[in-house]
Design an enzyme around this catalytic site. Structure first.
Site, PDB file in Angstrom:
ATOM      1  N   GLU A  43       0.859  -1.177   0.000  1.00 54.37           N
ATOM      2  CA  GLU A  43       0.000   0.000   0.000  1.00 54.37           C
ATOM      3  C   GLU A  43       0.900   1.232   0.000  1.00 54.37           C
ATOM      4  O   GLU A  43       1.537   1.548   1.013  1.00 54.37           O
ATOM      5  CB  GLU A  43      -0.901   0.001   1.242  1.00 54.37           C
ATOM      6  CG  GLU A  43      -1.738   1.252   1.398  1.00 54.37           C
ATOM      7  CD  GLU A  43      -2.386   1.350   2.774  1.00 54.37           C
ATOM      8  OE1 GLU A  43      -2.571   2.480   3.257  1.00 54.37           O
ATOM      9  OE2 GLU A  43      -2.719   0.290   3.356  1.00 54.37           O
ATOM     10  N   LYS A 132     -11.370  -1.410   6.947  1.00 50.47           N
ATOM     11  CA  LYS A 132     -10.115  -1.209   7.668  1.00 50.47           C
ATOM     12  C   LYS A 132     -10.444  -0.637   9.046  1.00 50.47           C
ATOM     13  O   LYS A 132     -10.964   0.471   9.150  1.00 50.47           O
ATOM     14  CB  LYS A 132      -9.229  -0.242   6.877  1.00 50.47           C
ATOM     15  CG  LYS A 132      -8.012   0.290   7.610  1.00 50.47           C
ATOM     16  CD  LYS A 132      -7.300   1.285   6.710  1.00 50.47           C
ATOM     17  CE  LYS A 132      -6.373   2.180   7.509  1.00 50.47           C
ATOM     18  NZ  LYS A 132      -5.702   3.178   6.640  1.00 50.47           N
TER      19      LYS A 132
END
Length: 208
Positions: A43, A132
């Protein structure tokens, strides 16, 4: 790679390396060390200077070896820019309706940061695939058991507060995968490679 393939690859490895850095050079070095250590899902956060250039360079050089995503994406313009430069998934610190719509349009997984059941269920209404839980350190692994009581179908991924010692507990408590930033992506190349291997070992052990 299809949306389903992306999600399954993240689930199977069980960890996303959250790449930050003071400049693009440092971010690139961190990313390549993680891939060498076996954590090949990256990421690239948009707090990295020239994050788009980092994404593009990694996409060109590691496209066969790594799955790239973009993090700290706060709006749909940034999301589209990231997708056009190689991002296969989008991560945000909070939920944004327009980012969700754009990711649905391009069939790219969106992982927004949520904390409460209200935030989680609102995000699910917009087709979010993975929630998340951020910051994970504010809740701990037991929170996943509590959420999965009324919402057993929700894919949860903690970021913040995940380290080598507790990653197994997160996985055993139902984490779809985990996001690891400074607990993984910090130190020398050799140190990062070793931490990657330990994370993977502990995730596999928890699943076994």
């Amino acid at each position: 790679m299809s949306k389903i393939d992306t999600l399954m690859r993240i689930k199977n490895l069980g960890i996303v390396a959250v790449i930050r850095g003071k400049d693009s050079k440092e971010a690139l070095e961190y990313a390549k060390a993680c891939v060498e250590g076996g954590v090949d899902i990256l990421e690239i956060t948009f707090t990295v200077p020239n994050a788009v250039d980092v994404l593009k360079e990694l996409s060109d050089s590691l496209s066969e070896n790594a799955l790239l995503g973009a993090g700290t994406v706060l709006d749909s313009t940034t999301a589209r820019l990231a997708i056009m430069n190689g991002a296969k998934f989008i991560v945000s610190p909070s939920f944004d309706e327009e980012v969700a719509k754009l990711c649905n349009l391009y069939q790219v997984p969106y992982m927004p940061g949520c904390m409460t059941p209200t935030e989680i269920t609102n995000a699910l209404k917009f087709g979010v695939d993975v929630i998340k839980i951020f910051p994970g350190s504010a809740f701990g692994p037991d929170y996943f058991k509590a959420i999965h009581g009324p919402l057993p179908h929700v894919n949860l991924m903690p970021t913040g507060g995940v380290d080598v010692e507790n990653v197994g507990e997160w996985i055993r408590n139902g984490a779809f995968a985990v996001g690891a930033g400074s607990s993984l992506v910090k130190g020398t190349k050799e140190e990062i490679i070793e931490k990657c291997k330990l994370f993977i070992k502990n995730i596999k052990g928890a699943r076994a």
